[in-house]
Motif scaffolding. Structure first.
Motif, PDB file in Angstrom:
ATOM      1  N   ASN A  77       0.374  12.680  -0.692  1.00  0.00           N
ATOM      2  CA  ASN A  77       0.559  11.690  -0.110  1.00  0.00           C
ATOM      3  C   ASN A  77       1.246  10.533  -1.199  1.00  0.00           C
ATOM      4  OD1 ASN A  77       0.622   9.645   1.509  1.00  0.00           O
ATOM      5  ND2 ASN A  77      -0.965  10.231   3.011  1.00  0.00           N
ATOM      6  N   SER A  78       2.373  10.354  -0.672  1.00  0.00           N
ATOM      7  CA  SER A  78       2.339   8.739  -0.673  1.00  0.00           C
ATOM      8  C   SER A  78       2.055   7.672  -0.743  1.00  0.00           C
ATOM      9  CB  SER A  78       4.511   8.888  -1.221  1.00  0.00           C
ATOM     10  OG  SER A  78       4.949   8.913   0.215  1.00  0.00           O
ATOM     11  N   ASP A  79       2.032   7.626   0.634  1.00  0.00           N
ATOM     12  CA  ASP A  79       0.834   6.255   1.098  1.00  0.00           C
ATOM     13  C   ASP A  79       0.390   5.643   0.121  1.00  0.00           C
ATOM     14  OD1 ASP A  79       0.870   7.546   4.574  1.00  0.00           O
ATOM     15  OD2 ASP A  79       2.752   7.675   3.015  1.00  0.00           O
ATOM     16  N   ASP A 108       0.524  -1.763  -4.376  1.00  0.00           N
ATOM     17  CA  ASP A 108      -1.235  -0.650  -5.440  1.00  0.00           C
ATOM     18  C   ASP A 108      -1.677  -0.485  -4.099  1.00  0.00           C
ATOM     19  OD1 ASP A 108      -2.841  -2.921  -7.057  1.00  0.00           O
ATOM     20  OD2 ASP A 108      -1.903  -2.161  -5.451  1.00  0.00           O
ATOM     21  N   THR A 109      -1.101  -1.349  -2.788  1.00  0.00           N
ATOM     22  CA  THR A 109      -1.887  -1.106  -1.647  1.00  0.00           C
ATOM     23  C   THR A 109      -3.269  -1.129  -1.328  1.00  0.00           C
ATOM     24  OG1 THR A 109      -2.554   1.235  -1.650  1.00  0.00           O
ATOM     25  CG2 THR A 109      -0.235   1.155  -1.197  1.00  0.00           C
ATOM     26  N   SER A 166       9.397  -3.627  -0.920  1.00  0.00           N
ATOM     27  CA  SER A 166       8.860  -3.245   0.153  1.00  0.00           C
ATOM     28  C   SER A 166       8.496  -2.048   0.270  1.00  0.00           C
ATOM     29  CB  SER A 166       9.415  -3.649   1.356  1.00  0.00           C
ATOM     30  OG  SER A 166      11.020  -3.178   1.053  1.00  0.00           O
ATOM     31  N   ARG A 167       7.630  -1.476   0.842  1.00  0.00           N
ATOM     32  CA  ARG A 167       7.434  -0.101   1.061  1.00  0.00           C
ATOM     33  C   ARG A 167       7.608   0.467   3.041  1.00  0.00           C
ATOM     34  NH1 ARG A 167       2.841   3.637  -1.797  1.00  0.00           N
ATOM     35  NH2 ARG A 167       3.172   1.197  -2.818  1.00  0.00           N
ATOM     36  N   ASP A 168       8.540   1.506   2.730  1.00  0.00           N
ATOM     37  CA  ASP A 168       8.508   1.887   4.137  1.00  0.00           C
ATOM     38  C   ASP A 168       7.824   3.280   3.907  1.00  0.00           C
ATOM     39  OD1 ASP A 168       9.627   3.501   7.042  1.00  0.00           O
ATOM     40  OD2 ASP A 168      11.715   2.418   6.596  1.00  0.00           O
ATOM     41  N   ILE A 169       6.636   3.482   4.929  1.00  0.00           N
ATOM     42  CA  ILE A 169       6.421   4.728   4.768  1.00  0.00           C
ATOM     43  C   ILE A 169       6.602   5.874   5.332  1.00  0.00           C
ATOM     44  CG2 ILE A 169       3.588   5.545   5.094  1.00  0.00           C
ATOM     45  CD1 ILE A 169       2.277   2.824   5.329  1.00  0.00           C
ATOM     46  N   ALA A 170       7.331   5.520   6.472  1.00  0.00           N
ATOM     47  CA  ALA A 170       8.126   6.914   7.387  1.00  0.00           C
ATOM     48  C   ALA A 170       9.250   7.575   6.776  1.00  0.00           C
ATOM     49  CB  ALA A 170       8.200   6.294   8.533  1.00  0.00           C
ATOM     50  N   ALA A 182       6.086   5.853  -9.975  1.00  0.00           N
ATOM     51  CA  ALA A 182       4.342   5.768  -9.483  1.00  0.00           C
ATOM     52  C   ALA A 182       3.735   6.578 -10.722  1.00  0.00           C
ATOM     53  CB  ALA A 182       4.623   6.552  -8.415  1.00  0.00           C
ATOM     54  N   ASP A 183       1.669   6.356  -9.787  1.00  0.00           N
ATOM     55  CA  ASP A 183       1.226   6.230  -9.924  1.00  0.00           C
ATOM     56  C   ASP A 183       0.203   6.298  -9.223  1.00  0.00           C
ATOM     57  OD1 ASP A 183      -1.767   6.166 -11.610  1.00  0.00           O
ATOM     58  OD2 ASP A 183       0.221   6.779 -13.569  1.00  0.00           O
ATOM     59  N   LEU A 184      -1.361   7.904  -9.131  1.00  0.00           N
ATOM     60  CA  LEU A 184      -2.105   8.174  -8.152  1.00  0.00           C
ATOM     61  C   LEU A 184      -3.092   6.364  -8.286  1.00  0.00           C
ATOM     62  CD1 LEU A 184      -2.631  11.641  -8.370  1.00  0.00           C
ATOM     63  CD2 LEU A 184      -1.611  10.350  -6.021  1.00  0.00           C
ATOM     64  N   PHE A 185      -2.918   6.634  -9.432  1.00  0.00           N
ATOM     65  CA  PHE A 185      -4.530   5.273  -9.798  1.00  0.00           C
ATOM     66  C   PHE A 185      -4.789   4.265 -10.715  1.00  0.00           C
ATOM     67  CE2 PHE A 185      -6.592   9.430  -9.671  1.00  0.00           C
ATOM     68  CZ  PHE A 185      -6.107  10.574  -9.199  1.00  0.00           C
ATOM     69  N   ALA A 186      -3.079   4.359 -11.203  1.00  0.00           N
ATOM     70  CA  ALA A 186      -2.593   2.923 -11.752  1.00  0.00           C
ATOM     71  C   ALA A 186      -3.134   1.443 -10.922  1.00  0.00           C
ATOM     72  CB  ALA A 186      -1.138   3.011 -12.405  1.00  0.00           C
ATOM     73  N   THR A 187      -3.132   0.718 -11.538  1.00  0.00           N
ATOM     74  CA  THR A 187      -2.841  -1.058 -10.416  1.00  0.00           C
ATOM     75  C   THR A 187      -2.012  -1.104 -11.176  1.00  0.00           C
ATOM     76  OG1 THR A 187      -4.427  -2.982  -9.895  1.00  0.00           O
ATOM     77  CG2 THR A 187      -4.992  -1.671 -12.371  1.00  0.00           C
ATOM     78  N   CYS A 188      -1.602  -2.980 -10.285  1.00  0.00           N
ATOM     79  CA  CYS A 188      -0.660  -3.849 -10.585  1.00  0.00           C
ATOM     80  C   CYS A 188      -1.444  -4.564 -11.273  1.00  0.00           C
ATOM     81  CB  CYS A 188       0.187  -4.188  -9.482  1.00  0.00           C
ATOM     82  SG  CYS A 188       0.789  -2.703  -8.625  1.00  0.00           S
TER      83      CYS A 188
END
Length: 128
Positions: free
Chosen positions: A31-33, A55-56, A74-78, A101-107
């Motif tokens: 999931n890229s969200d 990093d959401t 900006s991030r367009d999830i759809a 992109a990274d699953l675990f990294a923080t900004c």
């Protein structure tokens, strides 16, 4: 597990604007969200540097000091896409821009250049 593809680079005069896009494709089961996505750039003869990152984990995106107030992440999830709106461009903004992109990294305190997935880059040239 993720593929990224940048677009939107080009030639612009100082003071102009460009919008970079990064299409994020996730493999089945991913999931890229919620992944961390960063924008980086590399100017000729210089090291790659972070430009912006999200990093959401909070409601704030990170920006490199020189682009604050001029660039917007900006991030367009759809649409599975992130964009970097760049206004009031300066010659020092010239470079090859990458999304990563990274699953675990923080900004924070600044995005790491060791993110797992990278696009091939799009060139931005700011010159009169």
């Amino acid at each position: 597990q993720f593929e990224l593809a940048e677009s939107g680079g080009g030639f612009v005069q100082p003071g102009g604007s460009l919008t970079l896009s990064c299409a994020v494709s996730a493999a089945s089961g991913f999931n890229s969200d919620k992944i961390t996505i960063g924008w980086f750039r590399q100017a000729p003869g210089k090291e790659r540097e972070g430009v912006s990152c999200d990093d959401t984990r909070d409601f704030t995106s990170w920006y490199e000091e020189s682009v604050k107030g001029r660039f917007t992440f900006s991030r367009d999830i759809a649409q599975e896409r992130v964009t970097l709106q760049m206004n009031d461009l300066k010659p020092e903004d010239t470079g090859l821009y990458f999304c990563a992109a990274d699953l675990f990294a923080t900004c924070w305190p600044r995005p790491s250049g060791d993110m797992a997935y990278w696009g091939e880059g799009t060139l931005v040239t700011v010159s009169s």
